[in-house]
Design a protein around this motif. Structure first.
Motif, PDB file in Angstrom:
ATOM      1  N   TYR A  48       0.829  -1.211   0.000  1.00  0.00           N
ATOM      2  CA  TYR A  48       0.000   0.000   0.000  1.00  0.00           C
ATOM      3  C   TYR A  48       0.866   1.264   0.000  1.00  0.00           C
ATOM      4  CZ  TYR A  48      -3.593   3.222   1.932  1.00  0.00           C
ATOM      5  OH  TYR A  48      -4.453   4.281   2.165  1.00  0.00           O
ATOM      6  N   ASP A  49       1.860   1.310   0.890  1.00  0.00           N
ATOM      7  CA  ASP A  49       2.674   2.516   1.070  1.00  0.00           C
ATOM      8  C   ASP A  49       3.807   2.647   0.058  1.00  0.00           C
ATOM      9  OD1 ASP A  49       1.285   3.544   3.253  1.00  0.00           O
ATOM     10  OD2 ASP A  49       2.469   2.413   4.699  1.00  0.00           O
ATOM     11  N   LYS A  50       4.498   1.541  -0.205  1.00  0.00           N
ATOM     12  CA  LYS A  50       5.756   1.616  -0.956  1.00  0.00           C
ATOM     13  C   LYS A  50       5.625   1.267  -2.432  1.00  0.00           C
ATOM     14  CE  LYS A  50       7.840   2.596   2.893  1.00  0.00           C
ATOM     15  NZ  LYS A  50       8.256   4.005   3.154  1.00  0.00           N
ATOM     16  N   TRP A  51       4.725   0.334  -2.759  1.00  0.00           N
ATOM     17  CA  TRP A  51       4.638  -0.111  -4.154  1.00  0.00           C
ATOM     18  C   TRP A  51       3.611   0.713  -4.938  1.00  0.00           C
ATOM     19  CZ3 TRP A  51       8.084  -2.918  -6.601  1.00  0.00           C
ATOM     20  CH2 TRP A  51       7.775  -3.478  -7.843  1.00  0.00           C
ATOM     21  N   PHE A  52       2.390   0.782  -4.394  1.00  0.00           N
ATOM     22  CA  PHE A  52       1.346   1.540  -5.088  1.00  0.00           C
ATOM     23  C   PHE A  52       1.240   2.981  -4.603  1.00  0.00           C
ATOM     24  CE2 PHE A  52      -0.616  -2.865  -5.404  1.00  0.00           C
ATOM     25  CZ  PHE A  52      -0.183  -3.056  -6.705  1.00  0.00           C
ATOM     26  N   ARG A  53       1.877   3.296  -3.470  1.00  0.00           N
ATOM     27  CA  ARG A  53       1.901   4.665  -2.923  1.00  0.00           C
ATOM     28  C   ARG A  53       0.489   5.265  -2.919  1.00  0.00           C
ATOM     29  NH1 ARG A  53       4.822   6.266  -7.515  1.00  0.00           N
ATOM     30  NH2 ARG A  53       4.151   4.183  -8.191  1.00  0.00           N
ATOM     31  N   VAL A  54      -0.415   4.540  -2.285  1.00  0.00           N
ATOM     32  CA  VAL A  54      -1.833   4.889  -2.325  1.00  0.00           C
ATOM     33  C   VAL A  54      -2.096   6.219  -1.630  1.00  0.00           C
ATOM     34  CG1 VAL A  54      -4.164   4.176  -1.679  1.00  0.00           C
ATOM     35  CG2 VAL A  54      -2.474   2.453  -2.385  1.00  0.00           C
ATOM     36  N   ALA A  55      -2.829   7.092  -2.305  1.00  0.00           N
ATOM     37  CA  ALA A  55      -3.338   8.322  -1.703  1.00  0.00           C
ATOM     38  C   ALA A  55      -4.837   8.144  -1.523  1.00  0.00           C
ATOM     39  CB  ALA A  55      -3.041   9.518  -2.597  1.00  0.00           C
ATOM     40  N   ALA A  56      -5.281   8.095  -0.279  1.00  0.00           N
ATOM     41  CA  ALA A  56      -6.711   7.943   0.016  1.00  0.00           C
ATOM     42  C   ALA A  56      -7.295   9.299   0.375  1.00  0.00           C
ATOM     43  CB  ALA A  56      -6.916   6.954   1.163  1.00  0.00           C
ATOM     44  N   VAL A  57      -8.351   9.701  -0.315  1.00  0.00           N
ATOM     45  CA  VAL A  57      -8.980  11.001  -0.082  1.00  0.00           C
ATOM     46  C   VAL A  57     -10.465  10.809   0.200  1.00  0.00           C
ATOM     47  CG1 VAL A  57      -7.311  12.220  -1.539  1.00  0.00           C
ATOM     48  CG2 VAL A  57      -9.410  11.344  -2.557  1.00  0.00           C
ATOM     49  N   GLY A  58     -11.040  11.787   0.891  1.00  0.00           N
ATOM     50  CA  GLY A  58     -12.462  11.727   1.197  1.00  0.00           C
ATOM     51  C   GLY A  58     -12.776  10.872   2.413  1.00  0.00           C
ATOM     52  N   GLY A  59     -11.780  10.640   3.270  1.00  0.00           N
ATOM     53  CA  GLY A  59     -12.017   9.826   4.454  1.00  0.00           C
ATOM     54  C   GLY A  59     -13.081  10.402   5.368  1.00  0.00           C
ATOM     55  N   ASN A  60     -13.308  11.713   5.283  1.00  0.00           N
ATOM     56  CA  ASN A  60     -14.344  12.340   6.112  1.00  0.00           C
ATOM     57  C   ASN A  60     -15.751  11.911   5.697  1.00  0.00           C
ATOM     58  OD1 ASN A  60     -13.667  13.899   3.697  1.00  0.00           O
ATOM     59  ND2 ASN A  60     -15.185  15.359   4.389  1.00  0.00           N
ATOM     60  N   ASN A  61     -15.876  11.284   4.531  1.00  0.00           N
ATOM     61  CA  ASN A  61     -17.181  10.790   4.089  1.00  0.00           C
ATOM     62  C   ASN A  61     -17.527   9.425   4.701  1.00  0.00           C
ATOM     63  OD1 ASN A  61     -17.989  12.945   2.383  1.00  0.00           O
ATOM     64  ND2 ASN A  61     -16.582  12.218   0.798  1.00  0.00           N
ATOM     65  N   LEU A  62     -16.562   8.791   5.379  1.00  0.00           N
ATOM     66  CA  LEU A  62     -16.827   7.526   6.051  1.00  0.00           C
ATOM     67  C   LEU A  62     -17.494   7.810   7.394  1.00  0.00           C
ATOM     68  CD1 LEU A  62     -13.384   5.797   5.409  1.00  0.00           C
ATOM     69  CD2 LEU A  62     -15.528   5.351   4.193  1.00  0.00           C
ATOM     70  N   PRO A  63     -18.582   7.144   7.719  1.00  0.00           N
ATOM     71  CA  PRO A  63     -19.255   7.416   8.993  1.00  0.00           C
ATOM     72  C   PRO A  63     -18.375   7.035  10.175  1.00  0.00           C
ATOM     73  CG  PRO A  63     -20.176   5.462   7.942  1.00  0.00           C
ATOM     74  CD  PRO A  63     -19.257   6.077   6.948  1.00  0.00           C
TER      75      PRO A  63
END
Length: 330
Positions: free
Chosen positions: A96-111
């Motif tokens: 997640y962090d090193k290979w795909f370097r995922v940027a997750a946005v909109g976490g405030n939309n999760l209840p």
């Protein structure tokens, strides 16, 4: 388990996932699960995950001690949060962090608490996007909640994979299980494109496939929980599918046997995914609590909600793609 979930249970001296046919009927499954567990009050998984976070060795020793004594929590579906957090998620976090370097946005939309149904696009030949989405929820949610994923029956028919899926919180993609989890206050993930999405050719990337008859929409409506559209950009390119060996797929009992520029030509090396840059966006919730009982049984109401969710995800994908510079830097 996550905040707002049903009571946890301890499976004494077993620690295994529920047995039996994964394609069980709901009533039979309830009976099997009830017969194999003893309900005891336990601490939420979010608390146990936090214990020893700064002491990996101590946490591992605690984990091993609980395994030896049988003093650990699983729920009625076989979900083992301690095993998931201690052994399964850490290596996936590197991906997640090193290979795909995922940027997750909109976490405030999760209840913060309570149930919700997360609906995402599916792609990439192998369903790695669902795993990365679960990690994004775990990382971005303030309560570090788990995402309970709904999987295809093919997953649970595989001897090792099926057991591992159960232990990490997955269950069969059927309405009874989905509604049970949602009413228990869980975050539930579903990918309605199924194998049509995961196995689509590279030429059809980021074009959503058919969402079926809207089973996920009716489950959310019955439970009265919001639907969170999820758009994943980056997964389409990890295995560019340029062909499909259908006779071999039929022989192996698979929905497809992919051909990519590197697989099967390079053998196992060709199975290494390309290190694309990912963005996972959680969109604005679509409420369902305004639907009356009659709407759930109305095919047109279900279809309209199904289409609204699909269109929301498609538009999110288009917006994200318009901002992307290239597939490796985002």
């Amino acid at each position: 388990m996550s905040s707002g979930s049903s009571a946890q249970v301890i499976r004494l001296h077993t620690g295994g996932a529920p047995g039996g046919d994964p394609a069980r009927e709901a009533d039979a499954g309830d009976a099997d699960r009830d017969a194999s567990v003893v309900e005891l009050p336990t601490a939420p998984a979010s608390e146990s995950a936090a214990d020893g976070a700064d002491d990996p060795l101590g946490r591992l020793l605690t984990f091993l001690a609980r395994r030896l004594t049988g003093d650990y929590a699983v729920d009625e579906f076989g979900f083992d949060p301690e095993l998931t957090d201690t052994l399964i998620l850490p290596p996936l976090k590197l991906l997640y962090d090193k290979w795909f370097r995922v940027a997750a946005v909109g976490g405030n939309n999760l209840p913060v608490d309570g149930g919700a149904l997360l609906v995402g696009n599916h792609s990439g030949v192998l369903p790695i996007d669902s795993i990365m989405t679960a990690l994004a929820v775990r990382e971005r949610h303030p309560q570090r909640r788990h995402l309970r994923m709904l999987g295809a029956d093919l997953v649970f028919k595989a001897p090792v994979l099926g057991t591992l899926a159960r232990k990490t919180g997955q269950t069969l993609a059927c309405n009874p299980d989905a509604e049970r989890l949602l009413r228990a206050g869980e975050l539930v993930g579903v990918w309605p494109e199924g194998f049509k999405g995961v196995g689509k050719p590279f030429s059809a990337r980021y074009k959503l496939q058919r969402f079926g008859r809207g089973g996920f929409a009716s489950a959310a409506m019955r439970a009265g929980v919001p639907i969170i559209p999820v758009a994943v950009v980056g997964a389409e390119e990890i295995y560019p599918k340029i062909g499909d060996i259908k006779p071999l797929a039929r022989l192996l009992g698979l929905p497809y046997f992919p051909v990519t520029p590197f697989f099967p030509l390079l053998g196992p090396l060709g199975a290494v995914p390309l290190p694309t840059k990912w963005t996972i966006e959680f969109g604005e919730p679509i409420p369902t609590d305004g639907y009356g009982p009659e709407a759930v049984d109305d095919p047109m109401s279900v279809f309209n909600l199904n289409d609204q969710v699909r269109e929301s995800i498609q538009q999110m994908l288009y917006r994200r793609l318009a901002r992307r510079r290239n597939i490796f830097s985002g």
